[in-house]
Design a protein around this motif. Structure first.
Motif, PDB file in Angstrom:
ATOM      1  N   LYS A  69     -47.383   9.590  47.718  1.00 30.76           N
ATOM      2  CA  LYS A  69     -46.227  10.464  47.929  1.00 30.76           C
ATOM      3  C   LYS A  69     -44.900   9.714  47.760  1.00 30.76           C
ATOM      4  CE  LYS A  69     -44.387  13.618  51.451  1.00 30.76           C
ATOM      5  NZ  LYS A  69     -44.663  14.211  52.779  1.00 30.76           N
ATOM      6  N   TYR A  70     -44.835   8.476  48.255  1.00 28.64           N
ATOM      7  CA  TYR A  70     -43.557   7.762  48.306  1.00 28.64           C
ATOM      8  C   TYR A  70     -43.408   6.601  47.314  1.00 28.64           C
ATOM      9  CZ  TYR A  70     -42.732  10.196  52.714  1.00 28.64           C
ATOM     10  OH  TYR A  70     -42.535  11.160  53.677  1.00 28.64           O
ATOM     11  N   SER A  71     -44.464   6.166  46.692  1.00 30.39           N
ATOM     12  CA  SER A  71     -44.398   4.931  45.890  1.00 30.39           C
ATOM     13  C   SER A  71     -43.462   5.013  44.690  1.00 30.39           C
ATOM     14  CB  SER A  71     -45.799   4.506  45.435  1.00 30.39           C
ATOM     15  OG  SER A  71     -46.354   5.476  44.567  1.00 30.39           O
ATOM     16  N   LYS A  72     -43.128   6.206  44.264  1.00 31.52           N
ATOM     17  CA  LYS A  72     -42.178   6.337  43.145  1.00 31.52           C
ATOM     18  C   LYS A  72     -40.749   6.035  43.589  1.00 31.52           C
ATOM     19  CE  LYS A  72     -45.084   9.556  40.585  1.00 31.52           C
ATOM     20  NZ  LYS A  72     -46.267   9.218  41.318  1.00 31.52           N
ATOM     21  N   ASN A  73     -40.508   6.051  44.895  1.00 30.35           N
ATOM     22  CA  ASN A  73     -39.191   5.700  45.432  1.00 30.35           C
ATOM     23  C   ASN A  73     -39.044   4.180  45.392  1.00 30.35           C
ATOM     24  OD1 ASN A  73     -39.024   8.412  45.981  1.00 30.35           O
ATOM     25  ND2 ASN A  73     -39.308   8.190  48.175  1.00 30.35           N
ATOM     26  N   LEU A  74     -38.015   3.700  44.779  1.00 32.60           N
ATOM     27  CA  LEU A  74     -37.817   2.253  44.638  1.00 32.60           C
ATOM     28  C   LEU A  74     -37.579   1.553  45.966  1.00 32.60           C
ATOM     29  CD1 LEU A  74     -35.618   2.203  41.410  1.00 32.60           C
ATOM     30  CD2 LEU A  74     -38.082   1.771  41.626  1.00 32.60           C
ATOM     31  N   ASN A  75     -37.195   2.304  46.984  1.00 35.43           N
ATOM     32  CA  ASN A  75     -36.927   1.679  48.285  1.00 35.43           C
ATOM     33  C   ASN A  75     -38.096   1.842  49.260  1.00 35.43           C
ATOM     34  OD1 ASN A  75     -36.588   4.400  48.709  1.00 35.43           O
ATOM     35  ND2 ASN A  75     -34.724   4.192  49.929  1.00 35.43           N
ATOM     36  N   PHE A  76     -39.298   2.083  48.738  1.00 34.02           N
ATOM     37  CA  PHE A  76     -40.512   2.210  49.557  1.00 34.02           C
ATOM     38  C   PHE A  76     -41.553   1.213  49.065  1.00 34.02           C
ATOM     39  CE2 PHE A  76     -44.720   3.799  50.537  1.00 34.02           C
ATOM     40  CZ  PHE A  76     -44.605   4.232  51.844  1.00 34.02           C
ATOM     41  N   LYS A  77     -42.230   0.566  50.004  1.00 29.26           N
ATOM     42  CA  LYS A  77     -43.282  -0.397  49.641  1.00 29.26           C
ATOM     43  C   LYS A  77     -44.358  -0.368  50.725  1.00 29.26           C
ATOM     44  CE  LYS A  77     -45.035  -4.149  47.610  1.00 29.26           C
ATOM     45  NZ  LYS A  77     -45.576  -4.158  46.291  1.00 29.26           N
ATOM     46  N   MET A  78     -45.611  -0.454  50.300  1.00 28.58           N
ATOM     47  CA  MET A  78     -46.719  -0.521  51.239  1.00 28.58           C
ATOM     48  C   MET A  78     -47.550  -1.764  50.933  1.00 28.58           C
ATOM     49  SD  MET A  78     -49.752   2.241  52.063  1.00 28.58           S
ATOM     50  CE  MET A  78     -48.613   3.454  52.748  1.00 28.58           C
ATOM     51  N   LEU A  79     -47.850  -2.522  51.990  1.00 32.37           N
ATOM     52  CA  LEU A  79     -48.743  -3.678  51.890  1.00 32.37           C
ATOM     53  C   LEU A  79     -49.946  -3.431  52.796  1.00 32.37           C
ATOM     54  CD1 LEU A  79     -46.325  -6.748  52.163  1.00 32.37           C
ATOM     55  CD2 LEU A  79     -47.480  -5.910  50.114  1.00 32.37           C
ATOM     56  N   LEU A  80     -51.122  -3.549  52.240  1.00 35.70           N
ATOM     57  CA  LEU A  80     -52.354  -3.451  53.009  1.00 35.70           C
ATOM     58  C   LEU A  80     -52.890  -4.868  53.165  1.00 35.70           C
ATOM     59  CD1 LEU A  80     -53.950  -0.357  51.227  1.00 35.70           C
ATOM     60  CD2 LEU A  80     -52.601  -0.402  53.340  1.00 35.70           C
ATOM     61  N   VAL A  81     -52.828  -5.379  54.376  1.00 36.93           N
ATOM     62  CA  VAL A  81     -53.176  -6.779  54.645  1.00 36.93           C
ATOM     63  C   VAL A  81     -54.582  -6.834  55.224  1.00 36.93           C
ATOM     64  CG1 VAL A  81     -52.513  -8.894  55.840  1.00 36.93           C
ATOM     65  CG2 VAL A  81     -50.739  -7.289  55.068  1.00 36.93           C
ATOM     66  N   SER A  82     -55.501  -7.297  54.409  1.00 35.44           N
ATOM     67  CA  SER A  82     -56.894  -7.404  54.829  1.00 35.44           C
ATOM     68  C   SER A  82     -57.087  -8.654  55.677  1.00 35.44           C
ATOM     69  CB  SER A  82     -57.806  -7.472  53.596  1.00 35.44           C
ATOM     70  OG  SER A  82     -59.117  -7.803  53.974  1.00 35.44           O
ATOM     71  N   LEU A  83     -57.830  -8.502  56.752  1.00 39.82           N
ATOM     72  CA  LEU A  83     -58.193  -9.643  57.584  1.00 39.82           C
ATOM     73  C   LEU A  83     -59.644 -10.061  57.342  1.00 39.82           C
ATOM     74  CD1 LEU A  83     -56.355  -8.781  60.927  1.00 39.82           C
ATOM     75  CD2 LEU A  83     -55.616 -10.265  59.052  1.00 39.82           C
ATOM     76  N   ASP A  84     -60.185  -9.631  56.197  1.00 40.06           N
ATOM     77  CA  ASP A  84     -61.511 -10.098  55.801  1.00 40.06           C
ATOM     78  C   ASP A  84     -61.454 -11.602  55.527  1.00 40.06           C
ATOM     79  OD1 ASP A  84     -63.505  -7.718  55.250  1.00 40.06           O
ATOM     80  OD2 ASP A  84     -61.539  -7.024  54.567  1.00 40.06           O
ATOM     81  N   MET A  85     -62.585 -12.244  55.600  1.00 41.54           N
ATOM     82  CA  MET A  85     -62.672 -13.681  55.346  1.00 41.54           C
ATOM     83  C   MET A  85     -62.443 -13.954  53.852  1.00 41.54           C
ATOM     84  SD  MET A  85     -63.340 -14.772  58.362  1.00 41.54           S
ATOM     85  CE  MET A  85     -64.015 -16.403  58.289  1.00 41.54           C
TER      86      MET A  85
END
Length: 163
Positions: A69-85
């Motif tokens: 929904k928001y990723s086309k907005n240049l001022n939006f960013k999502m980081l998915l930080v995995s804590l897998d080994m």
């Protein structure tokens, strides 16, 4: 016209997967901190998760829907930080492909120092996942410890993010 439709049907899956990562960076806490600081001009959603965490896996489709929904907005960013080994990097990459994760995924390979970096994110965070942070103008504005429904996630984003 039939030929054009056939061509589109053949290339559509490749176009749709263009945003899916084919590799994942292994980073230390300091690198993640730098990444967060580099995104000061964006509304940044950071979600900590793992492939072995059932509530994490359950909520990830909500994050992907919001990212779509928001990723086309240049001022939006999502980081998915995995804590897998780190040794599970291939598993994480396969998970990204199978779940069509289109947000950027990183593996935080810093388990030995968890007691050092966890309180730097939030004093009362004890390291359980999933956990989500929002940053606006480089400052943390939101912390959620636990699984989020789509409605909770969208409501929180609406409260803090004005595209």
């Amino acid at each position: 016209m039939k030929t054009l439709v056939k061509i589109l049907i053949l290339i559509f899956p490749f176009v749709m997967n263009a945003q899916i990562q084919t590799d994942v960076s292994l980073i230390k806490y300091e690198d993640l901190e730098k990444r967060i600081n580099q995104e000061k001009d964006k509304f940044l959603v950071v979600n900590f998760w793992a492939t072995t965490c059932a509530p994490c896996v359950k909520e990830l489709p909500h994050f992907i829907e919001v990212n779509n929904k928001y990723s086309k907005n240049l001022n939006f960013k999502m980081l998915l930080v995995s804590l897998d080994m780190a040794r599970d990097k291939a598993k994480v990459i396969n998970f990204i492909k199978n779940k069509n994760l289109n947000a950027e995924v990183l593996i935080l390979d810093d388990n030995k120092r968890m007691n050092t970096w966890i309180p730097k994110f939030q004093n009362d965070w004890e390291g359980e996942i999933p956990v989500t942070f929002f940053y606006k103008n480089g400052k943390k504005v939101f912390f959620n410890n636990g699984e989020m429904s789509l409605e909770e996630l969208e409501s929180a984003i609406t409260k803090y993010y004005n595209p």
